[in-house]
Scaffold this motif. Structure first.
Motif, mmCIF file in Angstrom:
data_model
loop_
_atom_site.group_PDB
_atom_site.id
_atom_site.type_symbol
_atom_site.label_atom_id
_atom_site.label_comp_id
_atom_site.label_asym_id
_atom_site.label_seq_id
_atom_site.Cartn_x
_atom_site.Cartn_y
_atom_site.Cartn_z
ATOM 1 N N THR A 33 0.848 -1.187 0.000
ATOM 2 C CA THR A 33 0.000 0.000 0.000
ATOM 3 C C THR A 33 0.887 1.242 0.000
ATOM 4 N N GLY A 35 0.715 5.442 0.548
ATOM 5 C CA GLY A 35 -0.102 6.531 1.058
ATOM 6 C C GLY A 35 0.507 7.883 0.770
ATOM 7 N N GLY A 47 -2.743 11.758 7.088
ATOM 8 C CA GLY A 47 -2.926 10.896 5.927
ATOM 9 C C GLY A 47 -4.081 11.410 5.102
ATOM 10 N N CYS A 50 -4.742 6.966 -0.033
ATOM 11 C CA CYS A 50 -3.881 5.806 -0.195
ATOM 12 C C CYS A 50 -4.423 4.922 -1.308
ATOM 13 N N CYS A 97 5.009 10.921 0.420
ATOM 14 C CA CYS A 97 4.491 9.593 0.134
ATOM 15 C C CYS A 97 5.170 8.613 1.079
ATOM 16 N N CYS A 106 -4.877 -0.229 3.225
ATOM 17 C CA CYS A 106 -4.877 1.238 3.281
ATOM 18 C C CYS A 106 -5.089 1.716 4.717
ATOM 19 N N ARG A 108 -4.697 5.557 7.291
ATOM 20 C CA ARG A 108 -4.351 6.967 7.425
ATOM 21 C C ARG A 108 -3.356 7.194 8.570
ATOM 22 N N TYR A 113 3.182 2.773 8.207
ATOM 23 C CA TYR A 113 4.000 2.963 7.013
ATOM 24 C C TYR A 113 5.474 2.810 7.366
#
Length: 126
Positions: A33, A35, A47, A50, A97, A106, A108, A113
């Motif tokens: 994924t 984002g 966020g 994504c 990103c 996905c 937020r 990440y």
């Protein structure tokens, strides 16, 4: 070394458009994924959109961006794009990103990440 690199930020007038790019090196992102986040002056990083690894989910998390910001992915180029239309002064921020942990859906939330770019600055002003 995995490195996302954003580009495309600029000074633009209200109502204008920009397309940001995020090229990821050192990793094939087919199963990741990706984002987009942004951080406005004096605010936390949030966020905003994504795209999931299987492209079944493209999510916009901020209501004011729906219909204006579009995320897309070119897997052959290991690149994700953020098309930004009808820009407003409130969109002024550094845009980042980020690559999620493998097979994560996905989200937020920043902690989901794994890899982050250095950001590209977008300024919307007349």
């Amino acid at each position: 070394q995995v490195q996302p690199v954003e580009s495309g930020g600029a000074l633009v007038q209200p109502g204008g458009s920009l397309r940001l790019s995020c090229v990821v090196s050192g990793l094939t992102t087919d199963d990741r994924t990706i984002g987009w986040f942004r951080q406005a002056p004096g605010k936390d990083r949030e966020g905003i959109l994504c795209t999931s690894s299987d492209n079944n989910q493209n999510i916009t998390y901020v209501d004011s961006l729906k219909g204006r910001f579009i995320i897309s992915r070119d897997k052959a180029k290991n690149t994700v794009y953020l098309q930004m239309n009808s820009l407003e002064p409130e969109d002024t921020a550094v845009y980042y990103c980020a690559v999620a942990y493998r097979l994560y859906p996905c989200s937020r939330f920043k902690y989901e990440y794994e890899y982050w770019g250095q950001g590209t600055r977008v300024t919307v002003s007349s």
